[in-house]
Structures are given as structure tokens and as C-alpha cells.
Write a protein that holds these residues in place. Structure first.
Motif, PDB file in Angstrom:
ATOM      1  N   ASN A   1      17.051 -24.840  19.728  1.00  0.00           N
ATOM      2  CA  ASN A   1      15.844 -24.031  19.569  1.00  0.00           C
ATOM      3  C   ASN A   1      15.256 -23.186  20.852  1.00  0.00           C
ATOM      4  OD1 ASN A   1      13.001 -23.457  19.146  1.00  0.00           O
ATOM      5  ND2 ASN A   1      12.429 -25.196  18.098  1.00  0.00           N
TER       6      ASN A   1
ATOM      7  N   GLU B   1      13.289 -28.406  12.553  1.00  0.00           N
ATOM      8  CA  GLU B   1      13.469 -29.830  13.449  1.00  0.00           C
ATOM      9  C   GLU B   1      14.830 -30.590  12.833  1.00  0.00           C
ATOM     10  OE1 GLU B   1       9.928 -31.813  13.453  1.00  0.00           O
ATOM     11  OE2 GLU B   1       8.775 -30.178  13.919  1.00  0.00           O
ATOM     12  N   ARG B   2      14.744 -30.367  11.664  1.00  0.00           N
ATOM     13  CA  ARG B   2      15.771 -31.193  10.675  1.00  0.00           C
ATOM     14  C   ARG B   2      17.271 -31.094  11.093  1.00  0.00           C
ATOM     15  NH1 ARG B   2      14.553 -29.708   6.040  1.00  0.00           N
ATOM     16  NH2 ARG B   2      12.301 -29.489   5.966  1.00  0.00           N
TER      17      ARG B   2
ATOM     18  N   ASN C   1       6.030 -20.906  12.767  1.00  0.00           N
ATOM     19  CA  ASN C   1       5.796 -22.237  12.147  1.00  0.00           C
ATOM     20  C   ASN C   1       7.344 -22.732  12.259  1.00  0.00           C
ATOM     21  OD1 ASN C   1       5.362 -24.111  10.385  1.00  0.00           O
ATOM     22  ND2 ASN C   1       5.466 -22.839   8.467  1.00  0.00           N
TER      23      ASN C   1
ATOM     24  N   LYS D   1       8.625 -25.892  11.702  1.00  0.00           N
ATOM     25  CA  LYS D   1       8.533 -27.320  11.015  1.00  0.00           C
ATOM     26  C   LYS D   1       9.993 -27.429  10.329  1.00  0.00           C
ATOM     27  CE  LYS D   1       4.914 -29.656  11.382  1.00  0.00           C
ATOM     28  NZ  LYS D   1       4.871 -29.338  12.986  1.00  0.00           N
TER      29      LYS D   1
ATOM     30  N   SER E   1      11.793 -37.399  18.768  1.00  0.00           N
ATOM     31  CA  SER E   1      10.898 -36.272  18.250  1.00  0.00           C
ATOM     32  C   SER E   1      11.770 -35.040  18.845  1.00  0.00           C
ATOM     33  CB  SER E   1       9.601 -36.208  18.546  1.00  0.00           C
ATOM     34  OG  SER E   1       9.222 -34.987  18.590  1.00  0.00           O
ATOM     35  N   ARG E   2      12.241 -34.203  17.864  1.00  0.00           N
ATOM     36  CA  ARG E   2      12.749 -32.914  18.435  1.00  0.00           C
ATOM     37  C   ARG E   2      11.842 -31.703  18.014  1.00  0.00           C
ATOM     38  NH1 ARG E   2      17.841 -32.705  16.325  1.00  0.00           N
ATOM     39  NH2 ARG E   2      17.947 -30.664  16.974  1.00  0.00           N
ATOM     40  N   SER E   3      10.463 -32.257  17.960  1.00  0.00           N
ATOM     41  CA  SER E   3       9.361 -31.107  18.102  1.00  0.00           C
ATOM     42  C   SER E   3       9.002 -30.314  19.329  1.00  0.00           C
ATOM     43  CB  SER E   3       8.306 -31.702  17.321  1.00  0.00           C
ATOM     44  OG  SER E   3       7.159 -31.102  17.881  1.00  0.00           O
TER      45      SER E   3
ATOM     46  N   THR F   1       6.199 -31.545  21.510  1.00  0.00           N
ATOM     47  CA  THR F   1       6.488 -32.936  22.261  1.00  0.00           C
ATOM     48  C   THR F   1       7.360 -32.512  23.657  1.00  0.00           C
ATOM     49  OG1 THR F   1       7.140 -33.735  20.432  1.00  0.00           O
ATOM     50  CG2 THR F   1       6.975 -35.402  21.901  1.00  0.00           C
TER      51      THR F   1
END
Lengths: 166, 101
Positions: B28, A84-85, A79, A81, A26-28, A31
């Protein structure tokens, strides 16, 4: 017994830290934040093994409690989301591995060669009372300066989060 | 087998390098910030270990101050990230490459 606990906590710290920065599933950021909480918890375990009980409590309260809640608030607020891609380039990963590996080898070799811990026995029993006494006598001025720093940070955050930043 | 100072220093050095790896690798802003926290924690671990093995409480006082300053730093840094996100609608370092807002 203590050696086993050290190896367990050290392995837990390093594995969770690796999962913070490079999780294959997961790259979120959420996590990452959760694994950072685990890392901090096992670091507090290492602090307990070093008989720094007060710092272990502070580590849990301040880091896992306050700082991580702040992180999670901001992650939920933004946000993230779609980001991540994006892919990481293989060359970038390889270069980062080489650079960080070189630095790691250098530090570890230095620690090993310098013989810094040779013949030292763990002896400090730093109770909370001793720490408090030191904090309010020898380190009184830094303590007060830190309180001013916290006030400044608070004012700065209020200013930064205003709608129209001038 | 007893655990000596160098064991703790090894863990601390590895933790620092994991954090550095995250700062170099990830794109990020929030994850980069978390990696910075890892590096600070590695320094804390080394200081507490030195303090215990050298029988000197000053290291623990230093860690106490580091934790306080890190909390203030996180608050300000996250406020900056939120302000930046409002302007650019992104927390990705490649979108934030120019100095002009």
C-alpha cells in the motif's frame, strides 16, 4: 530511573514501529497511522531524555499534529477498503526479512565494533534559547531557504491537486 | 547502569531497519510512505543523540531542518498519491507498475 525510562521508551518506539509495518491483526492503513502517532510520541520521550526539549515539542506538534492529520485525511479520502484483502506472499516476507536482517546486523555490528560512544558522557544542555540563537546567526541562510522550500511545496501541492493535471 | 551513545544508536538502527522492512514488504503506497517517515525519524534520533554526547548543538539544528523538509515532502507526496489515485483508482503498488498514465 533514567535508564528505566530509556528502556521503556525505546521498547515502546520499536514495538509500535513494528505494528505500523506488520500488524498481525489489521492491515488497514488507519491502524498503521495510529501506531505511527504512538511511535512519534515515544520518540519525543526519547528526545526529552536527551534534553532536546524544543525538538520534542516540535516533534509532537509537527509530526503527530500536522503530518498525521494530513495522512488520515488522505486515507479517509481514498477508499482503500477492498485492498486490505490482498495477501502477502510468504516468499516475499521471507526474502524481505533476510535482506533487512542482513542490513540490521551490518549496522549494529559496525556501531558495536567502531566503539563510537566509548567514554563519551552526555553533557550538552541544549536550551531552546541556544538553539534559536544558532538558528538565527550561523544557520540564517538555510533557515530562509527552508521558508522558500515550504512556499514552493505549497504551490506545488495546489497545482497537483487541480482537477485536470496538465 | 548508565545509558550511553551506543544504546541510542542501536535503537536508531533498529528503527531504521523496521522502516526499511515496511518499504520492502508492504504494497500500500500510504503505508510505504509511513515507513519512510519512520526511517527519517530514526535518522533524527541518531542526530540528537550524537549532538548530546558530542556537546555540539549543530545536530539539533539539522534535526529541525529535517522535520521541516519532511513536512513539505509529506504534503507533496500525498498530493501526488491523490493525483495518481484519481487516474488509476488504486493506491496499490502492483497496479501502478507501468510508467504510462
Amino acid at each position: 530511573m533514567e535508564a528505566y525510562l530509556f528502556y521503556i521508551f525505546a521498547a515502546l518506539t520499536l514495538v509500535c514501529a513494528l505494528l505500523v509495518v506488520a500488524n498481525p491483526f489489521s492491515r488497514s492503513p488507519v491502524t498503521s497511522a495510529m501506531f505511527l502517532v504512538l511511535t512519534i510520541g515515544s520518540l519525543a520521550g526519547l528526545f526529552v531524555l536527551l534534553h532536546a526539549f524544543f525538538l520534542a515539542a516540535v516533534q509532537i506538534l509537527v509530526y503527530a499534529g500536522a503530518v498525521m492529520v494530513l495522512f488520515l485525511f488522505v486515507i479517509m479520502l481514498l477508499n482503500l477498503k477492498e485492498e486490505e484483502r490482498r495477501k502477502l506472499r510468504t516468499a516475499a516476507v521471507a526474502l524481505a526479512l533476510v535482506a533487512v536482517g542482513a542490513i540490521a546486523a551490518m549496522i549494529l555490528k559496525t556501531v558495536e565494533k567502531s566503539g563510537v560512544g566509548f567514554g563519551l558522557k552526555p553533557k550538552l544542555e541544549g536550551g531552546t534559547a541556544d538553539l534559536g540563537k544558532l538558528l538565527f546567526t550561523q544557520y540564517l541562510l538555510p533557515f530562509e531557504v527552508v521558508s522558500v522550500l515550504l512556499l514552493v511545496a505549497m504551490v506545488g501541492v495546489v497545482l497537483l491537486s487541480k482537477k485536470d493535471l496538465k | 547502569m548508565t545509558i550511553g551513545l551506543e544504546h541510542y544508536l542501536f535503537v536508531s538502527a533498529l528503527l531504521f531497519c523496521v522502516g526499511l522492512f515496511g518499504v520492502v514488504l508492504r504494497h500500500n503506497l500510504l503505508v510505504i510512505y509511513m515507513s519512510l517517515e519512520l526511517m527519517l525519524n530514526a535518522a533524527n534520533l541518531a542526530l540528537v543523540a550524537f549532538s548530546r554526547f558530542n556537546n555540539n548543538l549543530d545536530g539539533q539544528v539539522m534535526v529541525f531542518f529535517i522535520i521541516t523538509v519532511a513536512a513539505a515532502e509529506v504534503a507533496v507526496g500525498l498530493a501526488l498519491i491523490v493525483a495518481l489515485y484519481r487516474k488509476r483508482q488504486s493506491a496499490h503498488v502492483e497496479d501502478l507498475a507501468s510508467m504510462k498514465l
